[in-house]
Scaffold this motif. Structure first.
Motif, short mmCIF file in Angstrom:
data_model
loop_
_atom_site.label_atom_id
_atom_site.label_comp_id
_atom_site.label_asym_id
_atom_site.label_seq_id
_atom_site.Cartn_x
_atom_site.Cartn_y
_atom_site.Cartn_z
N GLN A 93 29.50 -12.04 2.31
CA GLN A 93 29.72 -12.91 1.16
C GLN A 93 28.95 -14.23 1.25
N GLU A 96 24.65 -14.65 -0.17
CA GLU A 96 24.12 -15.03 -1.48
C GLU A 96 23.89 -16.53 -1.57
N SER A 119 27.61 -9.28 -5.26
CA SER A 119 27.87 -10.71 -5.31
C SER A 119 27.88 -11.27 -6.73
#
Length: 261
Positions: A93, A96, A119
């Motif tokens: 996570q 991005e 994402s």
């Protein structure tokens, strides 16, 4: 793996599933839309739709049929069936925000590549992809036995979706050999126009392929030299960390092995 024995496939069930998928693809289908796509009587069509409506899988609003929200129960169950999936999400996570790249985790089921995590919000037509023209798909194919790769390609083909899509088996197998040697796959504008990405597989606790992590984005935003240098390092470091996390939590996620018995 899908069965190739049609004697074990119920035609009525199969048709109902195809009908549900047609409603999804149309994003709101009329009776006329569905009659033009399926070679069945109006009464048979209504019987299917009434059955699906009664179960909550489709709903009827303003003269059109739509996928019902109950379908989310199935997607959530699928996305959470393996505890390892959550470990992957936790590890990727941050990518991005750090690299301004779209991040995905995808798995292979029934010969197609399915998005477990993305994402960004994506269209429902982009959550189930082909293997031969995606970074995740090619990374997974490169780690599979040749026999399984042939089975997938024989069943689903190599449909051309952009001018860069590989459509010949020999060419694809040549690329899979390169992928095996360098450790990651590259999607060179092969699935969607103007988009490229890289992908690498993640191993599960039983030594099988859990899935693949990808980094990518529009070509204008992420130059090729950056994708194949800085982001490759980030991708490979991340997949190593995921596998380390999975191994460290082996006792917690051992239910994945039990579920395969």
């Amino acid at each position: 793996m899908r069965t190739n024995n049609k004697e074990n496939v119920h035609s009525t069930t199969e048709q109902a599933i195809r009908l549900l998928d047609a409603v999804r693809r149309a994003n709101g289908a009329t009776i006329s839309d569905l009659l033009s796509e399926f070679d069945i009587s109006r009464s048979a069509l209504y019987t299917h739709l009434n059955t699906l409506s009664d179960s909550g899988l489709v709903i009827r609003e303003n003269g059109r049929y739509w996928v019902g929200i109950r379908s989310k129960e199935f997607s959530v169950a699928a996305e959470t069936r393996k505890p390892s999936y959550q470990h992957v999400k936790n590890e990727i996570q941050y990518l991005e925000n750090e690299f301004e790249a779209e991040t995905e985790f995808l798995i292979e089921e029934a010969g197609r590549i399915n998005v477990i995590y993305h994402s960004e919000n994506i269209d429902h037509n982009r959550v189930r992809l082909y293997a031969h023209n995606t970074a995740a798909g090619k990374a997974i194919l490169a780690d599979l036995p040749d026999q399984r790769v042939h089975e997938i390609l024989d069943e689903h083909g190599l449909p051309q979706e952009t001018e860069n899509t590989i459509t010949a088996k020999d060419e694809l197998f040549d690329e899979l050999e390169v992928i095996s040697e360098r450790g990651y796959a590259y999607n060179n504008n092969e699935c969607f126009d103007g988009y490229h990405g890289i992908g690498a597989t993640v191993g599960g606790i039983d030594g099988s392929i859990l899935g693949a992590v990808t980094l990518g984005g529009p070509i204008y935003r992420i130059p090729e030299n950056r994708l194949k240098n800085e982001l490759v390092d980030a991708l490979q470091n991340t997949t190593n960390e995921i596998e380390k996390s999975i191994e460290e939590n082996r006792s917690i996620i051992s239910s994945e092995l039990a579920s395969q018995d």
